[in-house]
Design a protein around this motif. Structure first.
Motif, PDB file in Angstrom:
ATOM      1  N   GLU A 209      38.337 162.223 -44.977  1.00  0.00           N
ATOM      2  CA  GLU A 209      37.782 161.231 -44.274  1.00  0.00           C
ATOM      3  C   GLU A 209      36.680 160.656 -45.548  1.00  0.00           C
ATOM      4  O   GLU A 209      36.572 159.173 -45.305  1.00  0.00           O
ATOM      5  N   LEU A 210      36.274 161.258 -46.360  1.00  0.00           N
ATOM      6  CA  LEU A 210      35.593 160.774 -47.330  1.00  0.00           C
ATOM      7  C   LEU A 210      36.359 159.821 -48.197  1.00  0.00           C
ATOM      8  O   LEU A 210      35.936 158.696 -48.510  1.00  0.00           O
ATOM      9  N   ASN A 211      37.558 160.273 -48.473  1.00  0.00           N
ATOM     10  CA  ASN A 211      38.479 159.514 -49.405  1.00  0.00           C
ATOM     11  C   ASN A 211      38.869 158.126 -48.647  1.00  0.00           C
ATOM     12  O   ASN A 211      38.877 157.097 -49.133  1.00  0.00           O
ATOM     13  N   THR A 212      39.187 158.235 -47.409  1.00  0.00           N
ATOM     14  CA  THR A 212      39.239 156.856 -46.613  1.00  0.00           C
ATOM     15  C   THR A 212      38.078 156.199 -46.439  1.00  0.00           C
ATOM     16  O   THR A 212      38.326 154.826 -46.783  1.00  0.00           O
ATOM     17  N   GLY A 213      36.707 156.717 -46.489  1.00  0.00           N
ATOM     18  CA  GLY A 213      35.696 155.857 -46.692  1.00  0.00           C
ATOM     19  C   GLY A 213      35.474 155.143 -47.855  1.00  0.00           C
ATOM     20  O   GLY A 213      34.992 153.851 -48.019  1.00  0.00           O
ATOM     21  N   VAL A 214      35.646 155.962 -48.852  1.00  0.00           N
ATOM     22  CA  VAL A 214      35.506 155.444 -50.216  1.00  0.00           C
ATOM     23  C   VAL A 214      36.487 154.288 -50.601  1.00  0.00           C
ATOM     24  O   VAL A 214      36.166 153.553 -51.353  1.00  0.00           O
ATOM     25  N   ALA A 215      37.719 154.659 -50.025  1.00  0.00           N
ATOM     26  CA  ALA A 215      38.696 153.749 -50.395  1.00  0.00           C
ATOM     27  C   ALA A 215      38.325 152.258 -49.663  1.00  0.00           C
ATOM     28  O   ALA A 215      38.660 151.311 -50.251  1.00  0.00           O
ATOM     29  N   GLY A 216      37.900 152.164 -48.358  1.00  0.00           N
ATOM     30  CA  GLY A 216      37.249 151.295 -47.854  1.00  0.00           C
ATOM     31  C   GLY A 216      36.116 150.569 -48.688  1.00  0.00           C
ATOM     32  O   GLY A 216      36.152 149.246 -48.590  1.00  0.00           O
ATOM     33  N   LEU A 217      35.391 151.283 -48.975  1.00  0.00           N
ATOM     34  CA  LEU A 217      34.195 150.943 -49.886  1.00  0.00           C
ATOM     35  C   LEU A 217      34.723 150.028 -51.066  1.00  0.00           C
ATOM     36  O   LEU A 217      34.166 149.197 -51.487  1.00  0.00           O
ATOM     37  N   ALA A 218      35.708 150.901 -51.683  1.00  0.00           N
ATOM     38  CA  ALA A 218      36.285 150.332 -53.036  1.00  0.00           C
ATOM     39  C   ALA A 218      36.941 148.910 -52.710  1.00  0.00           C
ATOM     40  O   ALA A 218      36.802 147.959 -53.499  1.00  0.00           O
ATOM     41  N   ASP A 219      37.689 148.641 -51.482  1.00  0.00           N
ATOM     42  CA  ASP A 219      38.429 147.397 -51.253  1.00  0.00           C
ATOM     43  C   ASP A 219      37.248 146.331 -50.943  1.00  0.00           C
ATOM     44  O   ASP A 219      37.429 145.216 -51.321  1.00  0.00           O
ATOM     45  N   GLY A 220      36.188 146.906 -49.949  1.00  0.00           N
ATOM     46  CA  GLY A 220      34.978 145.948 -49.769  1.00  0.00           C
ATOM     47  C   GLY A 220      34.403 145.461 -51.107  1.00  0.00           C
ATOM     48  O   GLY A 220      33.766 144.136 -51.275  1.00  0.00           O
ATOM     49  N   SER A 221      34.032 146.220 -52.082  1.00  0.00           N
ATOM     50  CA  SER A 221      33.520 146.241 -53.245  1.00  0.00           C
ATOM     51  C   SER A 221      34.361 145.047 -53.995  1.00  0.00           C
ATOM     52  O   SER A 221      33.707 144.234 -54.845  1.00  0.00           O
ATOM     53  N   GLN A 222      35.608 145.344 -54.098  1.00  0.00           N
ATOM     54  CA  GLN A 222      36.582 144.283 -54.760  1.00  0.00           C
ATOM     55  C   GLN A 222      36.339 142.923 -54.274  1.00  0.00           C
ATOM     56  O   GLN A 222      36.361 142.134 -55.049  1.00  0.00           O
ATOM     57  N   GLN A 223      36.332 143.148 -52.909  1.00  0.00           N
ATOM     58  CA  GLN A 223      36.298 141.765 -52.407  1.00  0.00           C
ATOM     59  C   GLN A 223      34.964 140.850 -52.627  1.00  0.00           C
ATOM     60  O   GLN A 223      34.893 139.871 -52.928  1.00  0.00           O
ATOM     61  N   TYR A 224      33.768 141.780 -52.589  1.00  0.00           N
ATOM     62  CA  TYR A 224      32.583 141.242 -53.102  1.00  0.00           C
ATOM     63  C   TYR A 224      32.705 140.791 -54.528  1.00  0.00           C
ATOM     64  O   TYR A 224      31.955 139.836 -54.754  1.00  0.00           O
ATOM     65  N   SER A 225      33.197 141.650 -55.198  1.00  0.00           N
ATOM     66  CA  SER A 225      33.066 141.346 -56.768  1.00  0.00           C
ATOM     67  C   SER A 225      33.905 140.000 -56.918  1.00  0.00           C
ATOM     68  O   SER A 225      33.502 139.130 -57.807  1.00  0.00           O
ATOM     69  N   ASN A 226      35.151 139.762 -56.302  1.00  0.00           N
ATOM     70  CA  ASN A 226      35.724 138.499 -56.301  1.00  0.00           C
ATOM     71  C   ASN A 226      34.892 137.273 -55.779  1.00  0.00           C
ATOM     72  O   ASN A 226      34.952 136.324 -56.429  1.00  0.00           O
TER      73      ASN A 226
ATOM     74  N   GLY B 112      38.005 177.302 -43.075  1.00  0.00           N
ATOM     75  CA  GLY B 112      37.299 176.693 -43.635  1.00  0.00           C
ATOM     76  C   GLY B 112      37.669 175.591 -44.475  1.00  0.00           C
ATOM     77  O   GLY B 112      37.347 174.235 -44.603  1.00  0.00           O
ATOM     78  N   VAL B 113      38.802 175.871 -45.451  1.00  0.00           N
ATOM     79  CA  VAL B 113      39.438 174.864 -46.121  1.00  0.00           C
ATOM     80  C   VAL B 113      39.965 173.851 -45.521  1.00  0.00           C
ATOM     81  O   VAL B 113      39.978 172.586 -45.849  1.00  0.00           O
ATOM     82  N   ALA B 114      40.728 174.248 -44.295  1.00  0.00           N
ATOM     83  CA  ALA B 114      41.251 173.118 -43.684  1.00  0.00           C
ATOM     84  C   ALA B 114      40.164 172.123 -43.145  1.00  0.00           C
ATOM     85  O   ALA B 114      40.495 170.933 -43.359  1.00  0.00           O
ATOM     86  N   GLN B 115      38.883 172.505 -42.682  1.00  0.00           N
ATOM     87  CA  GLN B 115      37.853 171.517 -42.413  1.00  0.00           C
ATOM     88  C   GLN B 115      37.611 170.893 -43.568  1.00  0.00           C
ATOM     89  O   GLN B 115      37.249 169.818 -43.494  1.00  0.00           O
ATOM     90  N   LEU B 116      37.433 171.588 -44.513  1.00  0.00           N
ATOM     91  CA  LEU B 116      37.154 170.782 -45.785  1.00  0.00           C
ATOM     92  C   LEU B 116      37.816 170.023 -46.249  1.00  0.00           C
ATOM     93  O   LEU B 116      37.679 168.793 -46.583  1.00  0.00           O
ATOM     94  N   GLU B 117      39.299 169.993 -46.082  1.00  0.00           N
ATOM     95  CA  GLU B 117      40.325 168.908 -46.403  1.00  0.00           C
ATOM     96  C   GLU B 117      40.123 167.805 -45.514  1.00  0.00           C
ATOM     97  O   GLU B 117      40.243 166.695 -45.814  1.00  0.00           O
ATOM     98  N   ASP B 118      40.084 168.158 -44.027  1.00  0.00           N
ATOM     99  CA  ASP B 118      39.818 166.960 -43.291  1.00  0.00           C
ATOM    100  C   ASP B 118      38.428 166.185 -43.704  1.00  0.00           C
ATOM    101  O   ASP B 118      38.618 164.855 -43.645  1.00  0.00           O
ATOM    102  N   GLY B 119      37.618 166.921 -44.003  1.00  0.00           N
ATOM    103  CA  GLY B 119      36.271 165.977 -44.579  1.00  0.00           C
ATOM    104  C   GLY B 119      36.464 165.314 -45.701  1.00  0.00           C
ATOM    105  O   GLY B 119      36.118 164.279 -45.821  1.00  0.00           O
ATOM    106  N   ILE B 120      37.261 165.860 -46.616  1.00  0.00           N
ATOM    107  CA  ILE B 120      37.536 165.028 -47.904  1.00  0.00           C
ATOM    108  C   ILE B 120      38.585 163.867 -47.614  1.00  0.00           C
ATOM    109  O   ILE B 120      38.318 162.819 -48.190  1.00  0.00           O
TER     110      ILE B 120
END
Length: 607
Positions: free
Chosen positions: A273-290, A263-271
């Motif tokens: 993926e979440l981190n990758t998505g949030v990192a993409g969101l942060a990059d896009g947000s920074q571009q939009y902010s600029n 279960g922790v392995a699955q949780l790690e994979d999910g987190i």
């Protein structure tokens, strides 16, 4: 009266002693073989109890052994031991001791004798320390003192004694404390029991282990009875416990840990993926902010430009309203004529360029022919020196060489710019064609304007133009107001989105840390899963090892005093330290006892 007593005694001797003498003779004959030597006795088993007294700090003071034999055949028994002296505890028979050999006559049944040891050591070294109120104190200085007492008893292996006793014997250490002296007793790992009015403190030290025993208490008017230490073989048979149920539960736990790890392995994979998505969101947000910041920064220029357009339309509308009735459009009829004159001038210019082109071509061809006639001979420095040395006029030679160098320079320069000369002709042709085209366009424009003016209703067209400009000016006023509101909204959005972008960046950092934490958690659960995968087997192995360590049921007792002694059944140690107590004044009455012989004792029986 006295003569009567003597008569009774003599009569008794006559009646008793013949049978005594007869029995003694018979026993003596039975105890001897045909050769006149004493017969060897037999015993079934031998027990040894070693008694030792120690000082209050644990140093050995006295040591003796009580030997017990279970005699099955009367006769002479041989025993061994490095005794300083021996003492018969069973009867009055003398015992013989030669070096380490002890011999004695024993009847059937139990026989006891004591042997005192002088240079023998115990299998354990004992060290006892006393601390009062945090300061180590000698035992004799503690007597009658009050305070916080701590007693430490250390038992260690004596390397100079057969290790069989250290390896197979357990120690039982006991202290008897008077509650009127000792309060607030603390004895870690000890058993505290009531023994009459006193407290019995008991410790156990397992075989092959050193003892580190501590006791603390509040004392008043300190006294201490001797500390008792007994050592007996740990020969009890320990039944192996059934750990099946426990190992079954542990196996269930191991399976649960594996499931948790998955279960922790699955949780790690999910987190992740979440981190990758949030990192993409942060990059896009920074571009939009600029981008929104750049738009906000351009808003001022956009508003200023719109304001200029608004002012220009206002002025144009006002001009058309105020001057449309007085406008003189007669000059428009002169526009076609002026355009025709421009067209004619362009045609004349094109004709002049055509003539220029022809003359340029002729001049270029002549120049080119002249340049080609300049020879390309390469006169070396040696040839020039030979010319000077030939006797010719040096001035003439200088002029010839100077002319030669100038001709080479001109020819080289021409070669470098020749492409430029060739391009001039093409440029003149292109310009000539362009001028001709422009002339035709201007003449066509003049003709179209002339035709349009002839057909145009000037008054109606101006009224339509005025109305259109007025509507455009009014609508643009509204547009400009909306544009100002739009730019204000952009400014607020840029300011507010900066905070939102900061929050998204923090979210990205948080998910990144969460991903790292999930990775560490997975590593931990993986290690836990690996560690618990064979836990049931490990528990069984540990139990088996503990059983092997403490199960001394196969121990065969050996003599403490000599390895020559056999049929040893038990060997026990009874050890006691000296007491730390107040001495009581006693009046000792020493009675000198007259040594009495057999006859005296016999007479006393009847007196």
């Amino acid at each position: 009266m006295r003569s009567k007593t003597i008569f009774v005694v003599l009569l008794t001797i006559v009646l008793i002693f013949p049978s005594l003498f007869l029995n003694a003779a018979l026993n003596e004959d039975a105890a001897k073989d045909s050769g006149g030597n004493a017969a060897n006795g037999e015993y079934k088993s031998k027990d040894e109890v070693i008694y030792a007294t120690l000082s209050a700090t644990g140093e050995k003071e006295a040591l003796y052994v009580v030997n017990r034999f279970e005699v099955t055949e009367p006769g002479q028994i041989i025993d061994y031991g490095p005794y300083k002296n021996v003492k018969n505890l069973t009867d009055t028979e003398e015992m013989e001791q030669t070096d380490q050999k002890v011999s004695f006559e024993a009847s059937e049944g139990e026989f006891y004798y004591q042997g005192n040891l002088e240079n023998q050591s115990l299998p354990w070294d004992v060290s006892i320390t006393y601390t009062l109120d945090g300061k180590q104190t000698e035992p004799q200085d503690l007597l009658g003192q009050d305070g916080k007492l701590e007693i430490t008893i250390n038992t260690t292996k004596n390397e100079n004694v057969d290790p069989v006793f250290y390896q197979n014997y357990l120690l039982q250490v006991s202290l008897t404390l008077d509650p009127t002296i000792y309060n607030n007793i603390s004895a870690p790992n000890a058993t505290i029991a009531n023994a009459g009015k006193n407290k019995q403190i008991s410790y156990t030290v397992m075989p092959e282990n050193n003892g580190n025993l501590t006791l603390s208490a509040d004392v008043t008017d300190f006294e201490l009875n001797g500390i008792e230490i007994s050592a007996v073989p740990s020969s009890m048979s320990i039944e192996t416990p059934d750990v099946g149920e426990m190992t079954g539960e542990i196996e269930t736990l191991s399976d649960a840990v594996n499931e948790i790890n998955s279960g922790v392995a699955q949780l790690e994979d999910g987190i992740k993926e979440l981190n990758t998505g949030v990192a993409g969101l942060a990059d896009g947000s920074q571009q939009y902010s600029n981008g929104i910041s750049e738009v906000n920064q351009s808003s001022t220029e956009l508003v200023n430009a719109s304001n200029s357009i608004k002012d220009a339309l206002t002025k144009m509308n006002q001009s058309l309203k105020g001057e449309s009735g007085e406008m003189d459009l007669s000059q428009l009829t002169q526009l076609p004529e002026g355009l025709s004159e421009i067209g004619s001038g362009l045609n004349e210019t094109a004709a002049g360029l055509m003539t220029l082109q022809k003359n340029y071509v002729s001049a270029f061809n002549a120049l080119n022919q002249a340049m080609e006639q300049i020879p390309e001979n390469n006169i070396t420095e040696e040839q020039m020196n030979a010319l000077y040395n030939s006797g010719a006029n040096s001035d003439v030679v200088d002029q010839l060489i100077e002319t030669y160098k100038a001709a080479l320079t001109v020819k080289q320069t021409y070669e470098n710019v020749k492409e430029g000369f060739l391009a001039v002709e093409e440029t003149l042709n292109s310009v000539n064609g362009t001028l001709t085209t422009m002339s035709g366009s201007i003449n066509t424009m003049a003709e179209n304007i002339s035709n349009s003016l002839a057909k145009m209703d000037t008054a109606g067209s101006l009224e339509q133009l005025q109305a259109g400009i007025a509507g455009l000016s009014e609508n643009y006023q509204q547009f400009h107001g909306g544009l100002v509101n739009y730019t204000n909204g952009i400014s607020q959005l840029a300011n507010n989105y900066s905070e939102l972008n900061g929050g998204i960046a923090e979210l990205s950092n948080g998910t990144s840390e969460l991903a790292n934490g999930a990775g560490e958690l997975h590593n931990g659960t993986s290690e836990l899963a690996d560690a618990t995968s064979d836990m049931p087997e490990q528990i069984q192995t540990e139990v088996d090892q503990m059983m092997d360590e403490y199960d001394k049921s196969d121990f065969d007792p050996v003599s403490f005093v000599s390895d020559k002694n056999d049929k040893v059944k038990t060997v026990q140690f009874v050890i006691k330290t000296e007491s730390i107590v107040k001495e009581e004044e006693k009046t000792e009455e020493v009675e000198e006892e007259e040594e009495q012989g057999f006859w005296s004792r016999l007479v006393n029986l009847f007196s």
